[in-house]
Motif scaffolding. Structure first.
Motif, PDB file in Angstrom:
ATOM      1  N   PHE A 152       0.879  -1.166  -0.074  1.00  0.00           N
ATOM      2  CA  PHE A 152      -0.055  -0.241  -0.060  1.00  0.00           C
ATOM      3  C   PHE A 152       0.811   1.255   0.154  1.00  0.00           C
ATOM      4  CE2 PHE A 152      -2.306   3.477   2.026  1.00  0.00           C
ATOM      5  CZ  PHE A 152      -3.680   3.313   1.127  1.00  0.00           C
ATOM      6  N   ARG A 153       1.785   1.331   0.808  1.00  0.00           N
ATOM      7  CA  ARG A 153       2.773   2.481   0.724  1.00  0.00           C
ATOM      8  C   ARG A 153       3.423   2.612  -0.330  1.00  0.00           C
ATOM      9  NH1 ARG A 153       3.420   5.879   5.365  1.00  0.00           N
ATOM     10  NH2 ARG A 153       5.482   6.924   5.142  1.00  0.00           N
ATOM     11  N   ARG A 154       3.902   1.484  -0.676  1.00  0.00           N
ATOM     12  CA  ARG A 154       4.760   1.686  -2.174  1.00  0.00           C
ATOM     13  C   ARG A 154       3.725   2.143  -3.189  1.00  0.00           C
ATOM     14  NH1 ARG A 154       6.256  -3.524  -2.867  1.00  0.00           N
ATOM     15  NH2 ARG A 154       4.472  -3.866  -4.352  1.00  0.00           N
ATOM     16  N   CYS A 155       2.450   1.795  -3.199  1.00  0.00           N
ATOM     17  CA  CYS A 155       1.767   2.577  -4.483  1.00  0.00           C
ATOM     18  C   CYS A 155       1.342   3.855  -3.938  1.00  0.00           C
ATOM     19  CB  CYS A 155       0.248   1.742  -4.329  1.00  0.00           C
ATOM     20  SG  CYS A 155       0.332   0.063  -5.257  1.00  0.00           S
ATOM     21  N   VAL A 156       1.361   4.296  -2.953  1.00  0.00           N
ATOM     22  CA  VAL A 156       1.063   5.680  -2.528  1.00  0.00           C
ATOM     23  C   VAL A 156       2.410   6.529  -2.898  1.00  0.00           C
ATOM     24  CG1 VAL A 156       0.672   7.359  -0.917  1.00  0.00           C
ATOM     25  CG2 VAL A 156      -0.602   5.229  -0.805  1.00  0.00           C
ATOM     26  N   THR A 157       3.615   5.896  -2.806  1.00  0.00           N
ATOM     27  CA  THR A 157       4.812   6.368  -2.980  1.00  0.00           C
ATOM     28  C   THR A 157       4.984   6.788  -4.415  1.00  0.00           C
ATOM     29  OG1 THR A 157       5.794   5.760  -1.097  1.00  0.00           O
ATOM     30  CG2 THR A 157       7.178   6.224  -2.802  1.00  0.00           C
ATOM     31  N   ASP A 158       4.471   5.882  -5.442  1.00  0.00           N
ATOM     32  CA  ASP A 158       4.727   5.684  -6.457  1.00  0.00           C
ATOM     33  C   ASP A 158       3.664   6.784  -7.171  1.00  0.00           C
ATOM     34  OD1 ASP A 158       6.827   4.036  -6.261  1.00  0.00           O
ATOM     35  OD2 ASP A 158       5.940   2.119  -6.886  1.00  0.00           O
ATOM     36  N   ALA A 159       2.636   6.614  -6.782  1.00  0.00           N
ATOM     37  CA  ALA A 159       1.430   7.475  -7.635  1.00  0.00           C
ATOM     38  C   ALA A 159       1.872   8.907  -7.631  1.00  0.00           C
ATOM     39  CB  ALA A 159       0.252   7.463  -6.639  1.00  0.00           C
ATOM     40  N   THR A 160       1.339   9.512  -8.619  1.00  0.00           N
ATOM     41  CA  THR A 160       1.305  11.013  -8.900  1.00  0.00           C
ATOM     42  C   THR A 160       0.085  11.722  -8.163  1.00  0.00           C
ATOM     43  OG1 THR A 160       0.117  10.791 -10.905  1.00  0.00           O
ATOM     44  CG2 THR A 160       2.240  11.009 -11.302  1.00  0.00           C
ATOM     45  N   ALA A 161      -0.991  10.714  -7.881  1.00  0.00           N
ATOM     46  CA  ALA A 161      -2.308  11.369  -7.171  1.00  0.00           C
ATOM     47  C   ALA A 161      -2.930  10.183  -6.494  1.00  0.00           C
ATOM     48  CB  ALA A 161      -3.190  12.171  -8.166  1.00  0.00           C
ATOM     49  N   VAL A 162      -3.580  10.369  -5.392  1.00  0.00           N
ATOM     50  CA  VAL A 162      -4.373   9.242  -4.623  1.00  0.00           C
ATOM     51  C   VAL A 162      -5.743   9.684  -4.837  1.00  0.00           C
ATOM     52  CG1 VAL A 162      -4.609   7.871  -2.482  1.00  0.00           C
ATOM     53  CG2 VAL A 162      -2.254   8.745  -3.152  1.00  0.00           C
TER      54      VAL A 162
ATOM     55  N   GLY B 278       3.071  13.660   0.978  1.00  0.00           N
ATOM     56  CA  GLY B 278       3.014  14.767  -0.092  1.00  0.00           C
ATOM     57  C   GLY B 278       2.314  14.646  -1.266  1.00  0.00           C
ATOM     58  N   LYS B 279       1.383  13.735  -1.251  1.00  0.00           N
ATOM     59  CA  LYS B 279       0.785  13.418  -2.315  1.00  0.00           C
ATOM     60  C   LYS B 279      -0.856  14.016  -2.552  1.00  0.00           C
ATOM     61  CE  LYS B 279       3.735  10.740  -3.689  1.00  0.00           C
ATOM     62  NZ  LYS B 279       4.396  10.535  -5.056  1.00  0.00           N
ATOM     63  N   PRO B 280      -0.947  14.404  -3.695  1.00  0.00           N
ATOM     64  CA  PRO B 280      -2.393  15.149  -3.870  1.00  0.00           C
ATOM     65  C   PRO B 280      -3.410  14.068  -3.817  1.00  0.00           C
ATOM     66  CG  PRO B 280      -1.098  15.541  -5.819  1.00  0.00           C
ATOM     67  CD  PRO B 280      -0.280  14.538  -5.227  1.00  0.00           C
ATOM     68  N   ILE B 281      -4.292  14.356  -2.995  1.00  0.00           N
ATOM     69  CA  ILE B 281      -5.534  13.311  -2.794  1.00  0.00           C
ATOM     70  C   ILE B 281      -6.939  13.763  -2.871  1.00  0.00           C
ATOM     71  CG2 ILE B 281      -5.385  13.897  -0.159  1.00  0.00           C
ATOM     72  CD1 ILE B 281      -6.291  10.726   0.183  1.00  0.00           C
ATOM     73  N   LEU B 282      -7.559  12.971  -3.825  1.00  0.00           N
ATOM     74  CA  LEU B 282      -9.081  13.486  -4.189  1.00  0.00           C
ATOM     75  C   LEU B 282      -9.861  12.332  -3.429  1.00  0.00           C
ATOM     76  CD1 LEU B 282     -11.390  14.419  -5.738  1.00  0.00           C
ATOM     77  CD2 LEU B 282     -10.451  12.937  -7.596  1.00  0.00           C
TER      78      LEU B 282
ATOM     79  N   SER C 136      -3.441  18.336 -11.891  1.00  0.00           N
ATOM     80  CA  SER C 136      -3.433  19.870 -11.640  1.00  0.00           C
ATOM     81  C   SER C 136      -3.647  20.042 -10.015  1.00  0.00           C
ATOM     82  CB  SER C 136      -4.289  20.822 -12.403  1.00  0.00           C
ATOM     83  OG  SER C 136      -5.745  20.459 -12.370  1.00  0.00           O
ATOM     84  N   LEU C 137      -3.984  19.020  -9.365  1.00  0.00           N
ATOM     85  CA  LEU C 137      -4.433  19.199  -7.978  1.00  0.00           C
ATOM     86  C   LEU C 137      -3.324  19.747  -6.966  1.00  0.00           C
ATOM     87  CD1 LEU C 137      -6.781  16.223  -7.273  1.00  0.00           C
ATOM     88  CD2 LEU C 137      -7.433  18.670  -7.635  1.00  0.00           C
TER      89      LEU C 137
END
Length: 163
Positions: A56-66, A82-86, A133-134
């Motif tokens: 889970f943490r690796r996916c969040v780390t690799d994501a441009t947004a959550v 520090g990921k943008p989250i919607l 753009s978030l």
């Protein structure tokens, strides 16, 4: 990569379905999801029901947004990294949760500009169209700050004095 998570307690087919439809119509192949006990079988996104905390943490780390439900674990992890989250809160009226505490959570965090909130699937689709753009979230610490620890210690001391 866009990472979608709905937690593991209850299905959230409304969110999974909206993201899957969006990914299909926009020809997005960069969406990965943790869909929990969803009854819906996505056709356009890569998914799995559960993940280990490390995955889970690796996916969040690799994501441009959550993209997530309004669960605190998902929100806090995105903010720590520090990921943008919607977020789209689960609704009790749709059988997605026992009560509407996720509505309260999402509104409070939106008022503080911590997260971006979609109230429904239509709004989620519109926000997904501009997810790049978030902007990044301000990173938060994974540990309590000295001020919070001091306040909690003072509170406990006050209770002890009252016994």
């Amino acid at each position: 990569m866009i990472f979608v998570t709905v937690g593991v307690q209850l299905p959230f087919d409304r969110l999974v379905g909206a993201v899957d439809t969006w990914a299909g119509t926009r020809r997005r192949s960069d969406v990965v999801a943790q869909i929990g006990s969803s009854k819906l079988v996505p056709k356009h996104i890569r998914y799995q029901a559960t993940m280990t905390p490390t995955e889970f943490r690796r996916c969040v780390t690799d994501a441009t947004a959550v993209v997530a439900h309004a669960g605190m674990g998902s929100i806090i992890t995105a903010l720590e990294l520090g990921k943008p989250i919607l977020i789209m809160p689960r609704r009790a009226a749709f059988g997605e949760h026992r009560n509407d505490h996720q509505l309260s959570t999402s509104r409070l965090m939106a008022e503080q500009n911590i997260v971006t909130v979609a109230e429904d699937e239509g709004e989620l689709i519109k926000l997904l169209d501009r997810i790049e753009s978030l902007g990044r979230s301000a990173e938060i610490s994974s540990h309590a700050g000295a001020q919070l620890i001091g306040r909690i210690s003072a509170f406990i001391a006050e209770i002890d004095r009252g016994r």
